[in-house]
Scaffold this active site. Structure first.
Site, PDB file in Angstrom:
ATOM      1  N   HIS A  37       0.839  -1.204   0.000  1.00  0.00           N
ATOM      2  CA  HIS A  37       0.000   0.000   0.000  1.00  0.00           C
ATOM      3  C   HIS A  37       0.879   1.261   0.000  1.00  0.00           C
ATOM      4  O   HIS A  37       0.581   2.225  -0.693  1.00  0.00           O
ATOM      5  CB  HIS A  37      -0.883   0.044   1.255  1.00  0.00           C
ATOM      6  CG  HIS A  37      -1.855  -1.078   1.389  1.00  0.00           C
ATOM      7  ND1 HIS A  37      -1.740  -2.058   2.355  1.00  0.00           N
ATOM      8  CD2 HIS A  37      -2.985  -1.376   0.687  1.00  0.00           C
ATOM      9  CE1 HIS A  37      -2.756  -2.900   2.252  1.00  0.00           C
ATOM     10  NE2 HIS A  37      -3.522  -2.517   1.252  1.00  0.00           N
ATOM     11  N   GLN A 148      -0.947  -3.826  -9.027  1.00  0.00           N
ATOM     12  CA  GLN A 148      -0.955  -4.962  -9.965  1.00  0.00           C
ATOM     13  C   GLN A 148      -1.301  -6.270  -9.251  1.00  0.00           C
ATOM     14  O   GLN A 148      -1.756  -7.229  -9.859  1.00  0.00           O
ATOM     15  CB  GLN A 148       0.414  -5.092 -10.640  1.00  0.00           C
ATOM     16  CG  GLN A 148       0.411  -6.098 -11.778  1.00  0.00           C
ATOM     17  CD  GLN A 148       1.787  -6.643 -12.083  1.00  0.00           C
ATOM     18  OE1 GLN A 148       2.735  -5.868 -12.185  1.00  0.00           O
ATOM     19  NE2 GLN A 148       1.909  -7.954 -12.208  1.00  0.00           N
ATOM     20  N   ASP A 150      -3.773  -6.931  -7.658  1.00  0.00           N
ATOM     21  CA  ASP A 150      -5.163  -7.244  -8.021  1.00  0.00           C
ATOM     22  C   ASP A 150      -5.360  -6.847  -9.482  1.00  0.00           C
ATOM     23  O   ASP A 150      -6.042  -5.869  -9.792  1.00  0.00           O
ATOM     24  CB  ASP A 150      -6.121  -6.484  -7.102  1.00  0.00           C
ATOM     25  CG  ASP A 150      -5.913  -6.867  -5.650  1.00  0.00           C
ATOM     26  OD1 ASP A 150      -6.390  -7.927  -5.239  1.00  0.00           O
ATOM     27  OD2 ASP A 150      -5.227  -6.116  -4.924  1.00  0.00           O
ATOM     28  N   SER A 185       0.233  -8.887   1.416  1.00  0.00           N
ATOM     29  CA  SER A 185      -1.228  -8.812   1.427  1.00  0.00           C
ATOM     30  C   SER A 185      -1.691  -8.668   2.872  1.00  0.00           C
ATOM     31  O   SER A 185      -1.099  -9.273   3.779  1.00  0.00           O
ATOM     32  CB  SER A 185      -1.807 -10.102   0.830  1.00  0.00           C
ATOM     33  OG  SER A 185      -3.166 -10.233   1.189  1.00  0.00           O
ATOM     34  N   SER A 186      -2.742  -7.890   3.082  1.00  0.00           N
ATOM     35  CA  SER A 186      -3.277  -7.734   4.444  1.00  0.00           C
ATOM     36  C   SER A 186      -3.696  -9.098   4.983  1.00  0.00           C
ATOM     37  O   SER A 186      -3.610  -9.358   6.188  1.00  0.00           O
ATOM     38  CB  SER A 186      -4.484  -6.801   4.433  1.00  0.00           C
ATOM     39  OG  SER A 186      -4.146  -5.581   3.823  1.00  0.00           O
TER      40      SER A 186
HETATM   41  P1  AMP Z   1      -6.542  -3.618  -0.390  1.00  0.00           P
HETATM   42  O1  AMP Z   1      -6.371  -2.840   0.864  1.00  0.00           O
HETATM   43  O2  AMP Z   1      -6.093  -5.034  -0.288  1.00  0.00           O
HETATM   44  O3  AMP Z   1      -7.899  -3.441  -1.018  1.00  0.00           O
HETATM   45  O4  AMP Z   1      -5.525  -2.964  -1.424  1.00  0.00           O
HETATM   46  C1  AMP Z   1      -5.554  -1.596  -1.721  1.00  0.00           C
HETATM   47  C2  AMP Z   1      -4.701  -1.357  -2.938  1.00  0.00           C
HETATM   48  O5  AMP Z   1      -3.365  -1.776  -2.664  1.00  0.00           O
HETATM   49  C3  AMP Z   1      -5.164  -2.175  -4.155  1.00  0.00           C
HETATM   50  O6  AMP Z   1      -5.063  -1.375  -5.312  1.00  0.00           O
HETATM   51  C4  AMP Z   1      -4.203  -3.325  -4.166  1.00  0.00           C
HETATM   52  O7  AMP Z   1      -4.024  -3.875  -5.453  1.00  0.00           O
HETATM   53  C5  AMP Z   1      -2.933  -2.660  -3.671  1.00  0.00           C
HETATM   54  N1  AMP Z   1      -2.008  -3.668  -3.123  1.00  0.00           N
HETATM   55  C6  AMP Z   1      -2.284  -4.642  -2.218  1.00  0.00           C
HETATM   56  N2  AMP Z   1      -1.208  -5.412  -1.997  1.00  0.00           N
HETATM   57  C7  AMP Z   1      -0.221  -4.929  -2.806  1.00  0.00           C
HETATM   58  C8  AMP Z   1       1.139  -5.303  -3.051  1.00  0.00           C
HETATM   59  N3  AMP Z   1       1.699  -6.336  -2.440  1.00  0.00           N
HETATM   60  N4  AMP Z   1       1.835  -4.573  -3.941  1.00  0.00           N
HETATM   61  C9  AMP Z   1       1.267  -3.515  -4.589  1.00  0.00           C
HETATM   62  N5  AMP Z   1      -0.003  -3.110  -4.392  1.00  0.00           N
HETATM   63  C10 AMP Z   1      -0.741  -3.805  -3.516  1.00  0.00           C
END
Ligand code: AMP
Length: 280
Positions: A37, A148, A150, A185-186
């Site tokens: 993030h 990327q 997602d 990843s969270s």
């Molecule tokens: P989320 O909080 O999981 O919904 O993610 C928020 C944003 O962060 C989304 O656009 C995800 O694709 C991006 N994101 C999550 N994990 C990663 C990562 N390891 N590398 C780059 N972007 C990420």
């Protein structure tokens, strides 16, 4: 950094910046922030005058109530991290603020919305489309940053922007991985140490497939080998697909190598993990 909970307060604040012709960047997240993030925030800071990060665990994009319930929430730490990387505004709304009536608009993303994540998480992209459209309308950013990690979501947002004529430039930021290759990843927070180690199988499968594709191996045989690898490791594989990175359709024989994405999803210790790699 300003932390804002209300839409009216956010739009008032942004109006002043827009009046000064400031470039606004939006980074939508569900919190439980990690370096993936923060990479999005860094990129937005480089390219924009004002960066808005939203933290909102959006219920309409969860097709599984346990997943929603167990989704990690670490707001104190998130605010600390965002402050540290000079994020300008954190938008942290309540459910009532984001969904203040019964209406749930439906989107049809065509074939793209029905395969891979669309197939295995029914309703997921509709929820994503809904919340992102709301954020776009509220913030009206110049740039919007997505990971990327997602990849299919990026393709969906691309369709959303084009179909609804948003004047927003979509920025796709490469996946941030740990030293061993595991995509941050969270949801990794819910894995045991052993699980995190085992989760490397996703990365190993992707790098294996990438190498085999470069060597010209047939997709079917790569797919079979990946399935066997997951079976051996005792990890439930939901899908492993080699697709066009924009349409997510099966690749054709003449597909240019640079348009290809290898996508994987599966369950480990009850946690759903996804990852992907581009071929070039
Ligand atoms: P989320 O909080 O999981 O919904 O993610 C928020 C944003 O962060 C989304 O656009 C995800 O694709 C991006 N994101 C999550 N994990 C990663 C990562 N390891 N590398 C780059 N972007 C990420």
């Amino acid at each position: 950094m300003r932390v804002i909970n209300e839409i009216s307060s956010l739009t008032d604040t942004l109006r002043a910046y827009k009046f000064e012709n400031k470039i606004i960047g939006l980074v939508p997240t569900m919190g439980a922030l990690h370096n993936g993030h923060l990479k999005l925030i860094d990129k937005a800071k480089e390219e924009c005058d004002i960066v808005v990060c939203s933290i909102y665990v959006n219920p309409t994009q969860f097709n599984n109530s346990t997943d929603l319930e167990k989704y990690p929430r670490t707001i104190e730490n998130d605010l600390y991290l965002l402050e540290k990387c000079n994020c300008d505004i954190t938008f942290f709304p309540s459910d009532g603020e984001m969904y203040n009536d019964e209406a749930r608009i439906n989107f049809d993303f065509g074939k793209l919305g029905k395969v891979l994540e669309g197939e295995f998480r029914p309703g997921h992209f509709n929820g994503v489309g809904l919340i992102v459209a709301k954020f776009f309308n509220i913030v009206q950013p110049d740039f919007a940053y997505f990971g990327q990690k997602d990849l299919q979501q990026v393709a969906i947002i691309n369709v959303l922007i084009k179909s609804l004529n948003y004047k927003i430039q979509l920025k796709c930021v490469p996946t941030v991985r740990n030293k061993q290759g595991l995509a941050l990843s969270s949801r990794n927070m819910r894995l045991s140490d052993e699980g995190r180690q085992k989760a490397l199988t996703f990365y190993n499968a992707l790098t294996f497939a990438q190498k085999k594709m470069h060597e010209g191996a047939p997709v079917d045989s790569i797919s079979n080998e990946v399935r066997t690898l997951f079976k051996e490791k005792g990890i439930e594989l939901e899908y492993f697909e080699i697709v066009n990175k924009d349409t997510f359709e099966e690749i054709s024989a003449t597909e240019e190598q640079k348009n290809i994405a290898i996508c994987i999803a599966g369950y480990l210790e009850g946690v759903r993990l996804i990852d992907n790699m581009l071929l070039n």
